[in-house]
Design an enzyme around this catalytic site. Structure first.
Site, PDB file in Angstrom:
ATOM      1  N   LYS A   1     -10.152  26.610 -14.747  1.00 21.05           N
ATOM      2  CA  LYS A   1     -10.741  27.925 -14.940  1.00 21.05           C
ATOM      3  C   LYS A   1     -11.955  27.779 -15.862  1.00 21.05           C
ATOM      4  O   LYS A   1     -11.828  27.569 -17.068  1.00 21.05           O
ATOM      5  CB  LYS A   1      -9.711  28.895 -15.534  1.00 21.05           C
ATOM      6  CG  LYS A   1      -8.585  29.208 -14.563  1.00 21.05           C
ATOM      7  CD  LYS A   1      -9.118  29.801 -13.265  1.00 21.05           C
ATOM      8  CE  LYS A   1      -8.033  30.054 -12.244  1.00 21.05           C
ATOM      9  NZ  LYS A   1      -8.551  30.583 -10.977  1.00 21.05           N
TER      10      LYS A   1
ATOM     11  N   LYS B   1      -6.206  34.827   0.074  1.00 15.63           N
ATOM     12  CA  LYS B   1      -5.189  35.513  -0.722  1.00 15.63           C
ATOM     13  C   LYS B   1      -4.558  36.622   0.122  1.00 15.63           C
ATOM     14  O   LYS B   1      -5.255  37.523   0.608  1.00 15.63           O
ATOM     15  CB  LYS B   1      -5.796  36.097  -1.992  1.00 15.63           C
ATOM     16  CG  LYS B   1      -6.198  35.049  -3.029  1.00 15.63           C
ATOM     17  CD  LYS B   1      -6.748  35.722  -4.271  1.00 15.63           C
ATOM     18  CE  LYS B   1      -6.825  34.731  -5.432  1.00 15.63           C
ATOM     19  NZ  LYS B   1      -7.857  33.709  -5.240  1.00 15.63           N
TER      20      LYS B   1
END
Length: 368
Positions: A165, A265
């Site tokens: 991240k 997703k």
């Protein structure tokens, strides 16, 4: 068979590592998940789950799931849950947009279809490829040294794909990528996921600085056009995530040669029905995929497992399991990670049953 009731249960999902951090200073310590229950007049019940990654990641938020169900739910009572196309069309007619609201109902209907047919959802989605599939591990945004240590830790747990991240200060992000790359072993895969966090000039600096590192660049900027500009400035393999929300987005990206991999997703696109459409298009076009969701527990992980396991291995870049991140199990039968790999259940439907004592009483009830 007819839908007689739809219920929503709110459940909190704490994290093993306390906090999950990503670009823009965003973080979550406890995830707010909604378990969807679809009941029928034949006594067969289906389950789904929707868990947005906080309110500032996508146009989705936890309370919006439950509020949206109050709008959609009454329009679905009396429909046959096995008629997935009919159910999805009715949801789209009842509420424009808000795909995440519809996702849990759609997944629950797939669960019912599997139970009625006596088949696991993976079979209904196309069939099981191999014994299992490979997972990636997301590494929360911390200092370069701490993130490098996480690579070492997670490899010991069986992972070989690591998603960093980033999307913060460019200089620190370059250090993060370099430090983690130094920990890699042959066969490992490194992804620098900015989660839309860089401005174009920042992304341009980062991709130039890491041009000699074997790293994938994921969703560097907010818009598709900005990401495409960065894509054209780097030879690093490129992943699009947040902007891939429909068949049209995939087709545009393919035409523009905007990406090498997409992140698919389930709740972002509205459930398994539409995720399967996108997955099948990517299979036809030769686009690799990471199959996942925004967040969740055992039920969301089960849906991911069925879609991922029914995807040809050469096109399945990776998948995720939320059971490794959260401290609370919300259902029996949830798929479990083994040495960085996972498989879909072989029992009919999704193969999961909510733990009544964990999900608690319904906070939304539609129908009887």
């Amino acid at each position: 068979m007819k839908i007689t009731a739809i219920r929503a249960h709110r459940v909190e999902l704490p994290l093993h590592e306390g906090t999950y951090k990503w670009s823009g200073g965003n973080s979550v310590t406890v995830f707010d998940s909604t378990v969807i229950v679809v009941e029928t007049d034949q006594g067969i019940t289906g389950y789904g789950e929707v868990c947005p990654l906080g309110p500032a990641y996508l146009p989705a938020y936890a309370e919006g799931v439950r509020t949206g169900l109050k709008e959609i739910g009454p329009k679905l009572i009396g429909l046959d849950p096995r008629d997935l196309g009919v159910v999805n069309r009715r949801m789209d007619q009842a509420l424009r947009g808000h795909p995440y609201v519809k996702s849990g109902i759609d997944v629950a209907c797939w669960d019912i279809l599997g139970k009625v047919s006596g088949l696991p959802v993976v079979t209904l989605l196309g069939g099981r490829f191999g014994d299992d599939f490979k997972l990636y591990r997301a590494i929360s945004q911390e200092s370069p040294a701490e993130m490098a240590q996480r690579v070492h830790q997670y490899r010991a747990e069986g992972y070989s794909k690591f998603q960093l991240k980033v999307g913060g200060d460019p200089d620190t992000d370059i250090e993060r990528i370099e430090a983690c790359a130094d920990e890699l072993e042959p066969g490992d895969v490194l992804i620098a996921d900015a989660n839309t966090g860089w401005l174009m000039h920042e992304a341009a600096r980062v991709v130039d600085a890491v041009r000699d590192i074997d790293v994938y660049i994921e969703q560097p900027c907010m818009s598709y056009e900005e990401c495409l500009s960065i894509r054209r400035r780097t030879a690093r393999p490129f992943i699009l995530d947040e902007v891939i929300d429909s068949l049209g987005a995939v087709l545009k990206g393919h035409t523009d040669l905007a990406m090498d991999v997409i992140n698919l997703k389930i709740s972002k696109v509205g459930g398994l029905t539409k995720a399967k459409q996108i997955r099948d298009l990517c299979m036809a076009l030769g686009i690799a995929m990471t199959i996942e969701d925004t967040w969740g527990g055992d039920i969301a992980t089960a849906a991911i497992a069925h879609l991922a396991h029914s995807t040809p291995p050469e096109l399945l870049f990776s998948a995720t399991d939320f059971n490794s991140y959260v401290t609370r199990s919300i259902a029996e039968g949830g798929p479990q990670r083994t040495l960085g790999r996972m498989s879909a259940s072989t029992t009919p439907g999704l193969g999961v049953t909510p733990r009544v004592d964990v999900i608690g009483p319904a906070v939304v009830t539609i129908g009887r």
